[in-house]
Design a protein around this motif. Structure first.
Motif, short mmCIF file in Angstrom:
data_model
loop_
_atom_site.label_atom_id
_atom_site.label_comp_id
_atom_site.label_asym_id
_atom_site.label_seq_id
_atom_site.Cartn_x
_atom_site.Cartn_y
_atom_site.Cartn_z
N ILE A 255 0.76 -1.30 0.10
CA ILE A 255 -0.01 -0.22 0.11
C ILE A 255 0.98 1.27 0.03
O ILE A 255 0.50 2.03 -0.74
CB ILE A 255 -0.82 0.00 1.22
CG1 ILE A 255 -1.99 -1.12 1.24
CG2 ILE A 255 -1.60 1.34 1.36
CD1 ILE A 255 -2.76 -1.42 2.23
N VAL A 260 0.16 7.59 -4.53
CA VAL A 260 -1.07 8.13 -5.53
C VAL A 260 -1.41 7.46 -6.67
O VAL A 260 -2.40 7.11 -7.13
CB VAL A 260 -1.04 9.58 -5.52
CG1 VAL A 260 -2.40 10.25 -6.42
CG2 VAL A 260 -1.21 10.08 -4.01
N SER A 288 -3.41 -1.44 -4.85
CA SER A 288 -3.08 -0.09 -4.40
C SER A 288 -1.72 0.17 -4.90
O SER A 288 -1.23 1.18 -5.11
CB SER A 288 -3.02 -0.19 -2.85
OG SER A 288 -2.39 0.91 -2.16
N GLY A 292 -2.27 2.44 -7.42
CA GLY A 292 -2.25 3.60 -6.56
C GLY A 292 -3.92 4.02 -5.82
O GLY A 292 -4.64 3.00 -5.87
N THR A 293 -3.90 5.38 -5.43
CA THR A 293 -5.22 5.58 -4.75
C THR A 293 -6.42 5.68 -5.91
O THR A 293 -7.49 5.05 -5.37
CB THR A 293 -5.01 7.16 -4.64
OG1 THR A 293 -4.08 7.33 -3.64
CG2 THR A 293 -6.55 7.60 -3.74
N ILE A 296 -7.81 1.81 -5.81
CA ILE A 296 -8.76 1.52 -4.85
C ILE A 296 -9.86 2.50 -4.76
O ILE A 296 -10.91 1.87 -4.48
CB ILE A 296 -8.03 2.22 -3.38
CG1 ILE A 296 -6.64 1.36 -3.07
CG2 ILE A 296 -8.74 2.08 -2.19
CD1 ILE A 296 -5.87 1.81 -1.88
N ALA A 297 -9.82 3.68 -5.27
CA ALA A 297 -11.15 4.46 -5.59
C ALA A 297 -12.20 3.70 -6.55
O ALA A 297 -13.12 3.70 -6.34
CB ALA A 297 -10.65 6.02 -6.12
N SER A 345 -6.06 -2.91 6.37
CA SER A 345 -5.50 -1.64 6.99
C SER A 345 -5.22 -1.84 8.29
O SER A 345 -4.56 -0.98 8.90
CB SER A 345 -6.57 -0.75 6.65
OG SER A 345 -7.61 -0.70 7.49
#
Length: 389
Positions: A255, A260, A288, A292-293, A296-297, A345
């Motif tokens: 992660i 990003v 991730s 990147g972000t 995940i988004a 997480s």
């Protein structure tokens, strides 16, 4: 059947369907990327081994979706259908106790080997509980108010207790927690009085307390070195980073490395033998790292959209059966996502729960697809009924 399809086809929920399909395809791509090194270097399979198996699972899953879509959701309240669901669900849970096995020394005997395919009955139990509880409470509501004394609700709680008992023998505490929340969500959507709901919650708390007491009494057999190690790893994974905290630590590295923008599709380092079985419940760590972000988004937005659609449908539905089925499926996907992401997480202990539609696994994707077909069927009929009223 033609008349039925023609009557409801124009009310088909395309946004819900395409979100489901895109999540499945995105998961398929990421399973291929995440599993290549593990398949070749650890298991000595071809690099596309897990990709091909998941593609076959998806093919079956699409048929499951169509079955759920075609069968009118009101059929699930028929006595014959209710008996079939209960009998099949409890039989498979009992079969796990008798002939089940634990894949990869996971510590939980939760699978049945049927030769051609392997199935995990606890996944079937999630959907079975939704349909059975929704049908039962719909019938109770039709003959009067739902009350724990005047209108006995012992049968579904008895079925729930048996199911939880067999799952506890595996043991799979993650599945027990998830199924309990699903059942509570269905009951909350049933329209029962708050006092009745409170009594039921009290009963479940009592059962949970009895279960904890039982765990304490048989702690030597339940709290094995592996389970204690995983609990300690949750509290401080870096303290035992080479053993029980190994998976969590390498998940954190994945992660953190992605940032990003991510390292690029296929460029993960942690999947190169550092993160065990990265195509399963830790696949979001690889997403991730590589995407990147944004990656995940995409996943969380897609899953969030499905949960939103299900809960919105539950609110708009006038039929209590439709309301409870939609609420149950929405809570299933939402809570399972939370458990997976929470474990990854470090927010909650690891449970091995797969990420819906994304993680590798046949039973999960097939049962979730069947649930999505049922949800799409509920959406069609509710839309039509609301327009005509």
């Amino acid at each position: 059947m033609k008349t039925y399809l023609k009557k409801y086809a124009k009310y088909f929920d395309y946004p819900l369907f395409f979100t489901y399909i895109l999540l499945c395809l995105f998961g398929l791509v990421m399973i291929y990327s995440a599993s290549m090194f593990w398949a070749v270097n650890t298991l000595h399979y071809s690099p596309d081994h897990f990709y091909k198996k998941q593609l076959m699972n998806l093919t079956i899953a699409i048929f499951a979706f169509l079955i759920g879509l075609i069968i009118p959701y009101k059929r699930y309240r028929d006595n014959g259908m209710m008996k079939l669901i209960i009998t099949g669900m409890l039989f498979l849970l009992f079969a796990v106790f008798v002939v089940g096995y634990s894949p990869g020394n996971s510590g939980a005997k939760s699978w049945i080997d049927l030769g051609i395919v392997n199935i995990q009955p606890s996944e079937l139990t999630k959907l079975g509980m939704i349909l059975y509880f929704a049908a039962f409470f719909t019938k109770k509501k039709e003959i009067g108010k739902i009350d724990i004394i005047n209108e006995s609700i012992v049968p579904p709680l008895f079925v729930f207790g048996i199911a939880v008992f067999f799952i506890a023998l595996e043991p799979d505490l993650g599945a027990i927690g998830l199924i309990t929340i699903i059942v509570l969500s269905v009951m909350a959507a049933s329209g029962m009085r708050f006092s009745t709901f409170g009594k039921i919650v009290g009963c479940l708390i009592g059962l949970a307390t009895a279960g904890l007491i039982g765990l304490f009494i048989f702690k030597d057999s339940f709290f094995t070195e592996r389970r204690v190690g995983r609990l300690k790893a949750y509290l401080d994974p870096f303290k035992d980073a080479n053993e029980y905290g190994y998976q969590m630590v390498n998940g954190y590295y994945a992660i953190g490395s992605g940032g990003v923008k991510g390292l690029g599709l296929g460029q993960s380092i942690q999947k190169m033998g550092y993160l065990p079985e990265p195509q399963t419940d830790f696949i979001l760590a690889i997403i991730s790292e590589e995407l990147g972000t944004l990656g995940i988004a995409i996943v969380l937005f897609g899953l969030g959209f499905i949960v939103y659609k299900a809960m919105r449908l539950a609110i708009k539905a006038k039929d209590p059966l439709a309301r409870m089925i939609a609420a149950g499926i929405g809570s299933w996907i939402g809570i399972q996502t939370f458990i997976n992401v929470g474990g990854l997480s470090g927010l909650i202990p690891l449970t091995g729960v797969p990420l819906p539609f994304i993680s590798y696994g046949g039973t999960s994707i097939i049962l979730l697809s069947l649930a999505m077909g049922i949800l799409a069927n509920v959406s069609m009929i509710v839309k039509k009924d609301n327009q005509q009223s």
